[in-house]
Design an enzyme around this catalytic site. Structure first.
Site, short mmCIF file in Angstrom:
data_model
loop_
_atom_site.label_atom_id
_atom_site.label_comp_id
_atom_site.label_asym_id
_atom_site.label_seq_id
_atom_site.Cartn_x
_atom_site.Cartn_y
_atom_site.Cartn_z
N MET A 34 0.83 -1.21 0.00
CA MET A 34 0.00 0.00 0.00
C MET A 34 0.86 1.25 0.00
SD MET A 34 -3.25 -0.57 2.46
CE MET A 34 -2.27 -1.48 3.63
N ARG B 158 -6.58 -2.27 3.14
CA ARG B 158 -7.21 -1.24 3.97
C ARG B 158 -7.62 -1.79 5.33
NH1 ARG B 158 -11.45 0.93 -0.35
NH2 ARG B 158 -11.38 -1.29 -0.86
N ASP C 278 -11.59 -6.14 -0.24
CA ASP C 278 -12.65 -6.14 0.78
C ASP C 278 -12.34 -7.08 1.93
OD1 ASP C 278 -14.02 -4.30 -0.74
OD2 ASP C 278 -15.22 -5.81 -1.77
N CYS D 216 -1.86 -0.72 -10.43
CA CYS D 216 -2.10 0.65 -9.96
C CYS D 216 -3.03 1.43 -10.90
CB CYS D 216 -0.76 1.37 -9.84
SG CYS D 216 -0.99 3.08 -9.37
C1 LIG Z 1 -4.04 3.72 -0.09
C2 LIG Z 1 -3.79 2.51 -0.92
C3 LIG Z 1 -2.55 2.33 -1.51
C4 LIG Z 1 -2.32 1.18 -2.29
N1 LIG Z 1 -1.09 1.00 -2.83
C5 LIG Z 1 -0.81 -0.16 -3.48
C6 LIG Z 1 0.50 -0.42 -3.96
O1 LIG Z 1 1.44 0.37 -3.78
N2 LIG Z 1 0.71 -1.59 -4.62
C7 LIG Z 1 -0.30 -2.51 -4.81
O2 LIG Z 1 -0.07 -3.56 -5.40
N3 LIG Z 1 -1.55 -2.28 -4.37
C8 LIG Z 1 -1.81 -1.14 -3.71
N4 LIG Z 1 -3.07 -0.93 -3.21
C9 LIG Z 1 -4.10 -1.97 -3.39
C10 LIG Z 1 -4.19 -2.90 -2.20
O3 LIG Z 1 -3.01 -3.66 -2.02
C11 LIG Z 1 -5.40 -3.86 -2.36
O4 LIG Z 1 -5.20 -4.67 -3.49
C12 LIG Z 1 -6.71 -3.11 -2.50
O5 LIG Z 1 -6.80 -2.06 -1.56
C13 LIG Z 1 -7.91 -4.03 -2.34
O6 LIG Z 1 -7.96 -4.56 -1.06
P1 LIG Z 1 -8.98 -3.97 0.06
O7 LIG Z 1 -10.32 -3.77 -0.63
O8 LIG Z 1 -9.02 -5.09 1.11
O9 LIG Z 1 -8.39 -2.70 0.56
C14 LIG Z 1 -3.34 0.22 -2.46
C15 LIG Z 1 -4.57 0.42 -1.87
C16 LIG Z 1 -4.80 1.54 -1.09
C17 LIG Z 1 -6.14 1.70 -0.44
#
Ligand SMILES: Cc1cc2nc3c(=O)[nH]c(=O)nc-3n(C[C@H](O)[C@H](O)[C@H](O)COP(=O)(O)O)c2cc1C
Length: 349
Positions: A18, A232, A209, A101
């Site tokens: 992230m 998240r 999620d 991304c």
């Molecule tokens: C603030 C933020 C920054 C993120 N940065 C990256 C990143 O640098 N590299 C990556 O592969 N995914 C990145 N993601 C995606 C997350 O790793 C993840 O795949 C995505 O948030 C879905 O999962 P969630 O719904 O449980 O948050 C980012 C997500 C968020 C919210």
């Protein structure tokens, strides 16, 4: 147990990449609460191969930060490969390549999620990295389920998926939202089941999620994938890792973190941020995490407001003293109900 190339960990609950979050202090925090494997923020290949202010910090891997994957984002196979060599030389245990991304600036430079529309270019990058470091370090790939919802976009994703495993990557993390969707709307877990069925015994990590331990266990159960990457759902909530471990052992969910445990986590995180960034920067970073920590507090609203108003290290110390006194008479801590979607994900990769 989760095996990614030569790396074996005892539990399949991984701290996700992230940008703006999964730095060394956050990874350390996650490990303290049970995460075994963690992934760095997305690093632009050029920041790694060109001299610059940030380079030293990005290439520093302390002894207690293992196993850790370095995530790279770039467009040129040679540059990404050179960055991969620098990161493995610096001590990162594996290289994860970002094809997910959705940030406009990144897409405009033909990086990240853009590459899902260009299977040949994507595979050339993976081949470059694999040739450079694949004989000594696992290489993995992060993807979304397509640039958009069309069958053509999904077809390209499957082409890339097959291609990267043919090249020799050890695992793929799939975030089953489209690039166009960014972080809005539910992620499509049925796509994870489809991917796992397609690749058989190759390793697939799921994303999307995962805001509670129950959701993590459910994703594993319902889709048949090998591991989950928590994003998240672990910001300001490191306890999710120990909760996952408890549920996976068949134990009941531990009680929500007491004020004393919340204080302990925030204190440790704050101290690591100060060591890493110095006072001013540490306070800025703590502010955004604090907003998420506040969701666990029985007085969530004023604590949140206090973190929002925090500007200086002194403000953070005052919050800890005023709102996280374990001996004060607080209402009972309840399990937090609301989830991480307040994070302005649109502003980050
Ligand atoms: C603030 C933020 C920054 C993120 N940065 C990256 C990143 O640098 N590299 C990556 O592969 N995914 C990145 N993601 C995606 C997350 O790793 C993840 O795949 C995505 O948030 C879905 O999962 P969630 O719904 O449980 O948050 C980012 C997500 C968020 C919210």
């Amino acid at each position: 147990m989760l095996t990614i190339g030569s790396i074996e960990v005892e539990a399949p609950f991984v701290q996700a990449a992230m940008a703006g979050y999964s730095d060394r202090p956050m990874r350390r925090l996650a490990r303290r609460y049970g995460a075994i494997l963690t992934i760095s923020e997305a690093n632009l290949d050029r920041l790694i191969i060109q001299p610059g202010r940030k380079r030293g910090r990005l290439l520093h891997v302390p002894e207690d930060d293992h196993p850790v994957f370095a995530q790279l984002i770039g467009a040129d196979p040679d540059e990404v490969a050179r960055a991969a060599v620098a990161m493995t030389d610096a001590g990162f245990d594996a290289i994860d390549i970002n094809f997910g991304c959705p940030v406009r600036k990144i897409l405009g430079r033909r990086r990240g999620g853009f590459l899902l529309s260009q299977p040949d270019a994507a595979l050339a990058i993976v081949r470059g990295v694999f040739t450079a470091v694949g004989s000594t370090h696992p290489v993995t790939v992060k993807m979304r389920r397509g640039t958009d919802n069309s069958p053509e976009a999904a077809g390209k994703v499957f082409r890339i998926l097959d291609g990267v495993f043919e090249i020799g990557v050890s695992a793929v993390t799939m975030h089953p939202r489209t690039v166009k969707q960014r972080y809005v709307g539910p992620s499509d877990w049925s796509f994870l089941a489809r991917v796992k069925e397609h690749v058989g015994d190759r390793v697939i990590l799921g994303s999307g999620d995962l805001f509670s331990a129950d959701a993590c266990l459910r994703m594993l159960r319902e889709t048949g994938i090998d591991g989950v990457t928590i994003a998240r759902g672990c910001i300001g909530n490191p306890w999710i890792f120990e909760e996952c471990l408890a549920l996976s052992r068949g134990d009941p969910l531990p009680p929500p973190p007491s004020i004393g445990r919340q204080r302990e986590a925030i204190r440790g995180h704050w101290s690591d941020l100060l060591d890493e960034y110095g006072e001013d920067m540490a306070a800025k970073i703590m502010r955004k995490f604090g907003i998420k920590y506040s969701e666990h507090h029985p007085m969530a609203r004023p604590v949140r407001d206090a973190f929002i108003a925090a500007r200086r290290p002194r403000d953070i110390e005052q919050i800890l003293d005023r709102w996280y006194d374990p001996d004060a008479d607080w209402p009972p801590v309840k399990r937090r109900e609301r989830h991480g979607d307040l994070i302005a994900a649109g502003a980050q990769p």
